[in-house]
Design a protein around this motif. Structure first.
Motif, PDB file in Angstrom:
ATOM      1  N   GLN A  75       1.589  -5.909   9.066  1.00  0.00           N
ATOM      2  CA  GLN A  75       2.260  -4.725   9.586  1.00  0.00           C
ATOM      3  C   GLN A  75       3.531  -5.189  10.278  1.00  0.00           C
ATOM      4  OE1 GLN A  75      -0.975  -5.481  11.140  1.00  0.00           O
ATOM      5  NE2 GLN A  75      -1.965  -4.702   9.312  1.00  0.00           N
ATOM      6  N   TRP A  76       4.536  -4.319  10.280  1.00  0.00           N
ATOM      7  CA  TRP A  76       5.750  -4.656  10.997  1.00  0.00           C
ATOM      8  C   TRP A  76       6.499  -3.405  11.421  1.00  0.00           C
ATOM      9  CZ3 TRP A  76       5.080  -5.999   5.836  1.00  0.00           C
ATOM     10  CH2 TRP A  76       5.805  -5.256   4.914  1.00  0.00           C
ATOM     11  N   SER A  77       7.316  -3.599  12.415  1.00  0.00           N
ATOM     12  CA  SER A  77       8.209  -2.554  12.889  1.00  0.00           C
ATOM     13  C   SER A  77       9.514  -3.261  13.224  1.00  0.00           C
ATOM     14  CB  SER A  77       7.635  -1.887  14.130  1.00  0.00           C
ATOM     15  OG  SER A  77       8.553  -0.961  14.652  1.00  0.00           O
ATOM     16  N   CYS A  78      10.591  -2.831  12.592  1.00  0.00           N
ATOM     17  CA  CYS A  78      11.811  -3.597  12.786  1.00  0.00           C
ATOM     18  C   CYS A  78      13.056  -2.799  12.472  1.00  0.00           C
ATOM     19  CB  CYS A  78      11.782  -4.840  11.904  1.00  0.00           C
ATOM     20  SG  CYS A  78      11.688  -4.482  10.148  1.00  0.00           S
ATOM     21  N   LYS A  79      14.196  -3.393  12.816  1.00  0.00           N
ATOM     22  CA  LYS A  79      15.481  -2.864  12.402  1.00  0.00           C
ATOM     23  C   LYS A  79      15.648  -3.189  10.925  1.00  0.00           C
ATOM     24  CE  LYS A  79      18.163  -2.779  16.565  1.00  0.00           C
ATOM     25  NZ  LYS A  79      19.458  -3.055  17.155  1.00  0.00           N
ATOM     26  N   GLY A  80      16.408  -2.379  10.227  1.00  0.00           N
ATOM     27  CA  GLY A  80      16.593  -2.560   8.790  1.00  0.00           C
ATOM     28  C   GLY A  80      17.030  -3.951   8.377  1.00  0.00           C
ATOM     29  N   VAL A  93      14.071  -6.619   8.025  1.00  0.00           N
ATOM     30  CA  VAL A  93      12.908  -6.395   7.169  1.00  0.00           C
ATOM     31  C   VAL A  93      12.689  -7.515   6.156  1.00  0.00           C
ATOM     32  CG1 VAL A  93      14.007  -4.935   5.414  1.00  0.00           C
ATOM     33  CG2 VAL A  93      11.599  -4.632   5.952  1.00  0.00           C
ATOM     34  N   THR A  94      13.723  -8.005   5.513  1.00  0.00           N
ATOM     35  CA  THR A  94      13.554  -9.046   4.503  1.00  0.00           C
ATOM     36  C   THR A  94      13.009 -10.335   5.112  1.00  0.00           C
ATOM     37  OG1 THR A  94      15.380  -8.109   3.226  1.00  0.00           O
ATOM     38  CG2 THR A  94      14.727 -10.346   2.677  1.00  0.00           C
ATOM     39  N   GLY A  95      13.566 -10.737   6.234  1.00  0.00           N
ATOM     40  CA  GLY A  95      13.090 -11.952   6.899  1.00  0.00           C
ATOM     41  C   GLY A  95      11.648 -11.826   7.358  1.00  0.00           C
ATOM     42  N   LEU A  96      11.294 -10.660   7.916  1.00  0.00           N
ATOM     43  CA  LEU A  96       9.928 -10.455   8.388  1.00  0.00           C
ATOM     44  C   LEU A  96       8.932 -10.450   7.228  1.00  0.00           C
ATOM     45  CD1 LEU A  96      10.307  -7.758  11.173  1.00  0.00           C
ATOM     46  CD2 LEU A  96       9.686 -10.148  11.455  1.00  0.00           C
ATOM     47  N   ILE A  97       9.283  -9.794   6.146  1.00  0.00           N
ATOM     48  CA  ILE A  97       8.384  -9.765   4.988  1.00  0.00           C
ATOM     49  C   ILE A  97       8.164 -11.179   4.468  1.00  0.00           C
ATOM     50  CG2 ILE A  97       8.163  -9.035   2.575  1.00  0.00           C
ATOM     51  CD1 ILE A  97       9.560  -6.404   3.431  1.00  0.00           C
ATOM     52  N   GLY A  98       9.223 -11.961   4.402  1.00  0.00           N
ATOM     53  CA  GLY A  98       9.091 -13.349   3.950  1.00  0.00           C
ATOM     54  C   GLY A  98       8.185 -14.166   4.850  1.00  0.00           C
ATOM     55  N   LYS A  99       8.387 -14.048   6.152  1.00  0.00           N
ATOM     56  CA  LYS A  99       7.558 -14.798   7.099  1.00  0.00           C
ATOM     57  C   LYS A  99       6.103 -14.338   7.042  1.00  0.00           C
ATOM     58  CE  LYS A  99      11.325 -15.825  10.304  1.00  0.00           C
ATOM     59  NZ  LYS A  99      11.792 -16.909   9.523  1.00  0.00           N
ATOM     60  N   SER A 108      12.127  -6.371  16.766  1.00  0.00           N
ATOM     61  CA  SER A 108      11.231  -6.439  15.617  1.00  0.00           C
ATOM     62  C   SER A 108       9.913  -7.079  16.027  1.00  0.00           C
ATOM     63  CB  SER A 108      11.839  -7.274  14.494  1.00  0.00           C
ATOM     64  OG  SER A 108      13.050  -6.705  14.065  1.00  0.00           O
ATOM     65  N   VAL A 109       8.841  -6.619  15.381  1.00  0.00           N
ATOM     66  CA  VAL A 109       7.514  -7.190  15.599  1.00  0.00           C
ATOM     67  C   VAL A 109       6.826  -7.270  14.241  1.00  0.00           C
ATOM     68  CG1 VAL A 109       5.245  -6.864  16.656  1.00  0.00           C
ATOM     69  CG2 VAL A 109       7.292  -6.231  17.916  1.00  0.00           C
ATOM     70  N   ALA A 110       6.159  -8.384  13.986  1.00  0.00           N
ATOM     71  CA  ALA A 110       5.385  -8.548  12.762  1.00  0.00           C
ATOM     72  C   ALA A 110       3.994  -9.023  13.136  1.00  0.00           C
ATOM     73  CB  ALA A 110       6.060  -9.556  11.839  1.00  0.00           C
ATOM     74  N   VAL A 111       3.002  -8.481  12.451  1.00  0.00           N
ATOM     75  CA  VAL A 111       1.612  -8.813  12.762  1.00  0.00           C
ATOM     76  C   VAL A 111       0.867  -9.099  11.464  1.00  0.00           C
ATOM     77  CG1 VAL A 111      -0.551  -7.963  13.743  1.00  0.00           C
ATOM     78  CG2 VAL A 111       1.629  -7.299  14.774  1.00  0.00           C
ATOM     79  N   VAL A 112       0.087 -10.167  11.471  1.00  0.00           N
ATOM     80  CA  VAL A 112      -0.844 -10.434  10.382  1.00  0.00           C
ATOM     81  C   VAL A 112      -2.233 -10.286  10.968  1.00  0.00           C
ATOM     82  CG1 VAL A 112      -1.738 -12.153   8.764  1.00  0.00           C
ATOM     83  CG2 VAL A 112       0.716 -12.019   9.213  1.00  0.00           C
ATOM     84  N   SER A 113      -3.038  -9.434  10.357  1.00  0.00           N
ATOM     85  CA  SER A 113      -4.395  -9.186  10.841  1.00  0.00           C
ATOM     86  C   SER A 113      -5.403  -9.710   9.822  1.00  0.00           C
ATOM     87  CB  SER A 113      -4.625  -7.685  11.030  1.00  0.00           C
ATOM     88  OG  SER A 113      -3.683  -7.161  11.928  1.00  0.00           O
ATOM     89  N   VAL A 114      -6.445 -10.365  10.324  1.00  0.00           N
ATOM     90  CA  VAL A 114      -7.515 -10.863   9.468  1.00  0.00           C
ATOM     91  C   VAL A 114      -8.811 -10.236   9.953  1.00  0.00           C
ATOM     92  CG1 VAL A 114      -8.711 -12.916   8.615  1.00  0.00           C
ATOM     93  CG2 VAL A 114      -6.279 -13.051   9.211  1.00  0.00           C
ATOM     94  N   SER A 115      -9.577  -9.641   9.050  1.00  0.00           N
ATOM     95  CA  SER A 115     -10.835  -8.993   9.429  1.00  0.00           C
ATOM     96  C   SER A 115     -11.819 -10.024   9.969  1.00  0.00           C
ATOM     97  CB  SER A 115     -11.446  -8.261   8.233  1.00  0.00           C
ATOM     98  OG  SER A 115     -11.806  -9.183   7.227  1.00  0.00           O
TER      99      SER A 115
END
Length: 92
Positions: free
Chosen positions: A65-70, A73-79, A49-56
């Motif tokens: 944005q994220w790409s992960c195993k099902g 997903v909940t943990g990544l969205i929370g973080k 899994s990978v999670a990214v927060v981008s700031v302009s």
């Protein structure tokens, strides 16, 4: 009057140079290094899994944005949500 050798309204717009071709400042270099490290781990199959927060650049837009195993997903969205709120609070 002749138009030979003159443009007829068309302009050539130069794109900015690629970051890799310039001397990036420390912030840009740090972002590139983090992304390259993550890409290397992904290529080696060491990430699930990978999670990214981008700031302009102007700080006005924050995206996630994220790409992960099902199951992740909940943990990544929370973080990402917590990190996004922290980033937005820090810019005020």
């Amino acid at each position: 009057m002749s138009n030979k050798g003159q443009s007829n309204g068309a302009e050539v717009v130069q794109f900015p140079p690629r970051v890799a071709l310039t001397s990036p400042d420390a912030d840009i270099a740090s972002m590139i290094e983090v992304l390259q490290d993550q890409l290397a781990l992904a290529r080696e199959g060491k990430l699930r899994s990978v999670a990214v927060v981008s700031v302009s650049a102007d700080g006005e837009a924050v995206g996630t944005q994220w790409s992960c195993k099902g199951a992740d997903v909940t943990g990544l969205i929370g973080k990402l949500t917590v990190l996004t709120h922290d980033l937005m609070a820090a810019r005020k």
